[in-house]
Design an enzyme around this catalytic site. Structure first.
Site, PDB file in Angstrom:
ATOM      1  N   VAL A   1      15.914  24.445   8.697  1.00  0.00           N
ATOM      2  CA  VAL A   1      15.500  23.035   8.827  1.00  0.00           C
ATOM      3  C   VAL A   1      14.033  22.849   8.430  1.00  0.00           C
ATOM      4  O   VAL A   1      13.689  21.945   7.668  1.00  0.00           O
ATOM      5  CB  VAL A   1      15.740  22.544  10.274  1.00  0.00           C
ATOM      6  CG1 VAL A   1      15.027  21.227  10.542  1.00  0.00           C
ATOM      7  CG2 VAL A   1      17.236  22.369  10.502  1.00  0.00           C
TER       8      VAL A   1
ATOM      9  N   THR B   1      17.040  20.662  17.703  1.00  0.00           N
ATOM     10  CA  THR B   1      18.050  20.018  18.545  1.00  0.00           C
ATOM     11  C   THR B   1      17.810  20.452  19.989  1.00  0.00           C
ATOM     12  O   THR B   1      17.896  21.641  20.298  1.00  0.00           O
ATOM     13  CB  THR B   1      19.455  20.432  18.078  1.00  0.00           C
ATOM     14  OG1 THR B   1      19.580  20.081  16.704  1.00  0.00           O
ATOM     15  CG2 THR B   1      20.540  19.757  18.898  1.00  0.00           C
TER      16      THR B   1
ATOM     17  N   GLU C   1      17.534  16.202  13.306  1.00  0.00           N
ATOM     18  CA  GLU C   1      17.880  16.436  11.904  1.00  0.00           C
ATOM     19  C   GLU C   1      19.398  16.523  11.766  1.00  0.00           C
ATOM     20  O   GLU C   1      20.048  17.196  12.541  1.00  0.00           O
ATOM     21  CB  GLU C   1      17.220  17.743  11.435  1.00  0.00           C
ATOM     22  CG  GLU C   1      17.436  18.038   9.973  1.00  0.00           C
ATOM     23  CD  GLU C   1      17.109  16.825   9.092  1.00  0.00           C
ATOM     24  OE1 GLU C   1      15.968  16.371   9.109  1.00  0.00           O
ATOM     25  OE2 GLU C   1      18.027  16.327   8.408  1.00  0.00           O
TER      26      GLU C   1
ATOM     27  N   LYS D   1      21.878  13.214  18.598  1.00  0.00           N
ATOM     28  CA  LYS D   1      22.186  14.449  17.851  1.00  0.00           C
ATOM     29  C   LYS D   1      23.396  15.161  18.465  1.00  0.00           C
ATOM     30  O   LYS D   1      24.304  15.604  17.768  1.00  0.00           O
ATOM     31  CB  LYS D   1      20.949  15.352  17.849  1.00  0.00           C
ATOM     32  CG  LYS D   1      21.158  16.710  17.225  1.00  0.00           C
ATOM     33  CD  LYS D   1      21.436  16.634  15.734  1.00  0.00           C
ATOM     34  CE  LYS D   1      21.861  17.992  15.214  1.00  0.00           C
ATOM     35  NZ  LYS D   1      22.242  17.938  13.806  1.00  0.00           N
TER      36      LYS D   1
ATOM     37  N   LEU E   1      38.588  16.388   8.568  1.00  0.00           N
ATOM     38  CA  LEU E   1      39.982  16.509   9.002  1.00  0.00           C
ATOM     39  C   LEU E   1      40.656  17.618   8.206  1.00  0.00           C
ATOM     40  O   LEU E   1      41.794  17.480   7.776  1.00  0.00           O
ATOM     41  CB  LEU E   1      40.719  15.176   8.804  1.00  0.00           C
ATOM     42  CG  LEU E   1      40.298  14.041   9.745  1.00  0.00           C
ATOM     43  CD1 LEU E   1      41.105  12.775   9.462  1.00  0.00           C
ATOM     44  CD2 LEU E   1      40.465  14.435  11.220  1.00  0.00           C
TER      45      LEU E   1
ATOM     46  N   CYS F   1      25.034  25.268  14.414  1.00  0.00           N
ATOM     47  CA  CYS F   1      24.919  23.997  15.155  1.00  0.00           C
ATOM     48  C   CYS F   1      26.120  23.660  16.039  1.00  0.00           C
ATOM     49  O   CYS F   1      25.980  23.591  17.244  1.00  0.00           O
ATOM     50  CB  CYS F   1      24.642  22.868  14.175  1.00  0.00           C
ATOM     51  SG  CYS F   1      23.015  23.044  13.422  1.00  0.00           S
TER      52      CYS F   1
ATOM     53  N   LYS G   1      26.890  25.929  19.236  1.00  0.00           N
ATOM     54  CA  LYS G   1      25.858  25.913  20.284  1.00  0.00           C
ATOM     55  C   LYS G   1      25.618  24.500  20.811  1.00  0.00           C
ATOM     56  O   LYS G   1      25.368  24.317  21.991  1.00  0.00           O
ATOM     57  CB  LYS G   1      24.569  26.561  19.782  1.00  0.00           C
ATOM     58  CG  LYS G   1      23.558  25.626  19.157  1.00  0.00           C
ATOM     59  CD  LYS G   1      22.215  26.308  18.945  1.00  0.00           C
ATOM     60  CE  LYS G   1      21.359  25.563  17.937  1.00  0.00           C
ATOM     61  NZ  LYS G   1      20.984  24.212  18.295  1.00  0.00           N
TER      62      LYS G   1
HETATM   63  N1  LIG Z   1      20.431  24.903  10.504  1.00  0.00           N
HETATM   64  C1  LIG Z   1      20.913  23.672  10.479  1.00  0.00           C
HETATM   65  O1  LIG Z   1      21.773  23.321   9.672  1.00  0.00           O
HETATM   66  C2  LIG Z   1      20.386  22.642  11.444  1.00  0.00           C
HETATM   67  C3  LIG Z   1      20.706  21.287  11.239  1.00  0.00           C
HETATM   68  C4  LIG Z   1      20.211  20.338  12.127  1.00  0.00           C
HETATM   69  C5  LIG Z   1      19.438  20.743  13.209  1.00  0.00           C
HETATM   70  N2  LIG Z   1      19.167  22.059  13.399  1.00  0.00           N
HETATM   71  C6  LIG Z   1      18.307  22.445  14.524  1.00  0.00           C
HETATM   72  O2  LIG Z   1      16.997  22.708  14.014  1.00  0.00           O
HETATM   73  C7  LIG Z   1      16.366  23.753  14.759  1.00  0.00           C
HETATM   74  C8  LIG Z   1      15.958  24.877  13.824  1.00  0.00           C
HETATM   75  O3  LIG Z   1      17.115  25.437  13.248  1.00  0.00           O
HETATM   76  P1  LIG Z   1      17.063  26.450  12.037  1.00  0.00           P
HETATM   77  O4  LIG Z   1      18.463  26.692  11.638  1.00  0.00           O
HETATM   78  O5  LIG Z   1      16.082  25.959  11.048  1.00  0.00           O
HETATM   79  O6  LIG Z   1      16.445  27.741  12.777  1.00  0.00           O
HETATM   80  P2  LIG Z   1      15.891  29.080  12.103  1.00  0.00           P
HETATM   81  O7  LIG Z   1      16.153  30.154  13.089  1.00  0.00           O
HETATM   82  O8  LIG Z   1      16.395  29.195  10.711  1.00  0.00           O
HETATM   83  O9  LIG Z   1      14.312  28.845  11.993  1.00  0.00           O
HETATM   84  C9  LIG Z   1      13.455  28.811  13.087  1.00  0.00           C
HETATM   85  C10 LIG Z   1      12.108  29.376  12.643  1.00  0.00           C
HETATM   86  O10 LIG Z   1      11.128  29.133  13.669  1.00  0.00           O
HETATM   87  C11 LIG Z   1      10.257  30.237  13.714  1.00  0.00           C
HETATM   88  N3  LIG Z   1       9.557  30.250  15.008  1.00  0.00           N
HETATM   89  C12 LIG Z   1      10.054  30.544  16.235  1.00  0.00           C
HETATM   90  N4  LIG Z   1       9.088  30.456  17.167  1.00  0.00           N
HETATM   91  C13 LIG Z   1       7.955  30.098  16.531  1.00  0.00           C
HETATM   92  C14 LIG Z   1       6.618  29.850  16.949  1.00  0.00           C
HETATM   93  N5  LIG Z   1       6.279  29.953  18.236  1.00  0.00           N
HETATM   94  N6  LIG Z   1       5.704  29.529  16.015  1.00  0.00           N
HETATM   95  C15 LIG Z   1       6.039  29.424  14.716  1.00  0.00           C
HETATM   96  N7  LIG Z   1       7.311  29.633  14.253  1.00  0.00           N
HETATM   97  C16 LIG Z   1       8.243  29.971  15.148  1.00  0.00           C
HETATM   98  C17 LIG Z   1      11.173  31.423  13.510  1.00  0.00           C
HETATM   99  O11 LIG Z   1      10.440  32.572  13.109  1.00  0.00           O
HETATM  100  C18 LIG Z   1      12.121  30.891  12.428  1.00  0.00           C
HETATM  101  O12 LIG Z   1      11.636  31.192  11.136  1.00  0.00           O
HETATM  102  C19 LIG Z   1      17.391  24.165  15.823  1.00  0.00           C
HETATM  103  O13 LIG Z   1      17.123  23.465  17.000  1.00  0.00           O
HETATM  104  C20 LIG Z   1      18.705  23.714  15.231  1.00  0.00           C
HETATM  105  O14 LIG Z   1      19.667  23.437  16.226  1.00  0.00           O
HETATM  106  C21 LIG Z   1      19.609  23.010  12.528  1.00  0.00           C
END
Ligand SMILES: NC(=O)c1ccc[n+]([C@@H]2O[C@H](COP(=O)([O-])OP(=O)(O)OC[C@H]3O[C@@H](n4cnc5c(N)ncnc54)[C@H](O)[C@@H]3O)[C@@H](O)[C@H]2O)c1
Length: 436
Positions: A11, A121, A154, A210, A256, A266, A269
């Protein structure tokens, strides 16, 4: 405007690159220094169509940069996005430690007015906790700075993330004050001018939107999977049923499609998290809880289907798995159906040969006990059955004569209903699919 995105994952990196493309000055921050070093070398740590070129262009044009220095990025930004992971804890609750770490770090480094936006999220009430964590750190420093908190969930889909970010169905912004709303609208101005619908609301409504969206989409998937199971019992073709209901505009045809159950970072969880925080609040989400159960059962049914196709015995059988990522066009294996299917096959005594167009490096880490093959045909060599788990385009038109020649037995279990049952049976395959 200068902004920073803390957390450069699926994201954060897409968000940062897309805002930079809009003309915003963006710093993408991550505590993973290797990830930042790779990005600075021009390497993209994840597979997402179009992302590499978008990142490269905006780095070249000096609108996008990378850093492991959160305090510096916070100080130089008006808007700070929190886009870190929010994984599930063992009890189904949401592990908010990464969000808390970032919020506290923001509080320790803030030097003036900021809008702190949660894009991760997070359960309802988390934005209020973000405010409290920042205030605690400010109090510990003995300083006081004005700041706004906002929620901007997002909705992008991996595999189509850039298009989703650039042309979203809507943008949801929850905020406590009009100053934050004005700044967020300014940041999203290219979309605002585009007449993208904006839902401007309070923090809890934004956070809940969300979970409501993902729970609803997951419900559609579990619903059609249940109907597919019923088709297998009573007769009927699930595709005709899905089309028959999907053409009703109140229902809609998306989501569907029957399969091995939803996966990814997503839906699994977020449904568990919603069910958990609702229970904690004294309200049961009975539909969502059922959706989770149906999804778990769908995975088991997929393995049962494979075992049945193999004559009821997995031991000493070899299964070729095609497609490991949780859906096509991503390398993301988080909660991918293929992982659980592979683990259950291994536990039942089968050997697994597998191929995925982009998730092989992640698969080597997650599934060291399977044989990773160079391509789909190598995976089929001497296998007792081919199982199609993820419908990558290149698996949609396999050279079936070649596949038949490579397999030890002509068994195909198509968990995505890519092939035509009549044609497959006419071609001499024992063919199993879902709900037809
Ligand atoms: N992946 C998706 O399709 C998607 C879609 C919508 C929403 N989300 C939500 O967005 C959020 C992020 O998801 P993601 O898939 O991008 O996760 P991800 O695990 O790919 O990325 C998270 C990043 O944050 C970094 N991080 C963790 N702690 C940190 C800190 N203290 N300082 C700096 N960086 C730090 C990690 O090293 C990692 O690179 C989640 O809450 C997820 O539910 C994800």
């Amino acid at each position: 405007m200068n902004i920073s995105i803390i957390g450069t994952g699926y994201v954060g990196l897409v968000t940062g690159a897309c805002f930079a493309e809009f003309g915003v000055q963006v710093t993408c921050v991550d505590k993973d220094v290797e990830k930042i070093a790779a990005l600075e070398r021009g390497e993209t740590p994840i597979y997402e169509p179009g992302l590499e070129a978008l990142v490269a262009r905006n780095v070249r044009e000096r609108r996008l940069s990378f850093s492991a220095d959160t305090p510096q990025a916070v100080r130089s930004s008006l808007v700070v996005f929190i886009a870190v992971q929010t994984p599930p804890a063992a009890d189904g609750s949401t592990d908010l430690r990464a969000v808390e770490d970032v919020a506290r770090e923001i509080g320790r480094s803030m030097d003036g007015y900021k809008v702190v936006v949660t894009k991760s999220t997070v359960p309802v009430g988390t934005s209020a906790r973000v405010r409290a964590w920042i205030e605690e750190e400010l109090a510990a420093r003995g300083v006081s700075h004005r700041f706004s908190v906002a929620s901007n969930p997002e909705f992008l889909r991996e595999g189509a993330a850039i298009g989703d970010f650039m042309r979203p169905d809507r943008v949801v912004i929850g905020a406590e004050d009009s100053e934050a709303v004005a700044i967020m609208k300014d940041l999203y101005r290219p979309l605002y001018l585009n007449e993208t619908p904006f839902v401007i609301t309070d923090l809890p409504s934004s956070e809940l939107t969300k979970y409501a969206a993902n729970s609803f989409l997951a419900t559609k998937i579990s619903f059609i999977n249940e109907m597919a199971c019923l088709c297998e019992r009573v007769g009927g073709d699930i595709h005709a049923v899905a089309r028959g209901i999907g053409l009703d505009r109140r229902i809609g045809s998306k989501f569907l499609h029957p399969g091995p159950g939803f996966g990814g970072a997503c839906f699994p969880k977020d449904t568990r998290s919603a069910a958990h925080f609702a229970r904690e609040a004294g309200e049961r989400l009975e539909i969502v809880e059922a959706v989770i159960r149906v999804n778990e059962r769908q995975r088991e049914r997929a393995v049962d289907k494979i075992a049945r196709a193999l004559g009821g015995e997995l031991r000493a059988k070899t299964v070729a798995l095609l497609g490991l990522s949780f859906k096509p066009e991503t390398d993301d294996l988080r909660e991918a159906p293929a992982l659980e299917i592979a683990r259950r096959l291994l536990a039942g005594g089968a050997a697994v040969r597998a191929f995925d167009p982009v998730a092989m490096a992640n698969a080597a880490r997650e599934l060291p006990a399977i044989t990773l093959c160079k391509n789909e045909y190598e995976a089929c060599e001497n296998a007792n059955a081919l199982v199609l788990v993820t419908e990558w385009n290149q698996f949609r038109m396999l050279d079936l004569a070649r596949v038949r020649g490579l397999l030890r037995e002509p068994i195909v279990v198509d968990l995505r209903n890519v092939y035509d049952p009549v044609a497959m049976r006419a071609a001499g395959f024992r063919y199993e699919c879902v709900g037809r």
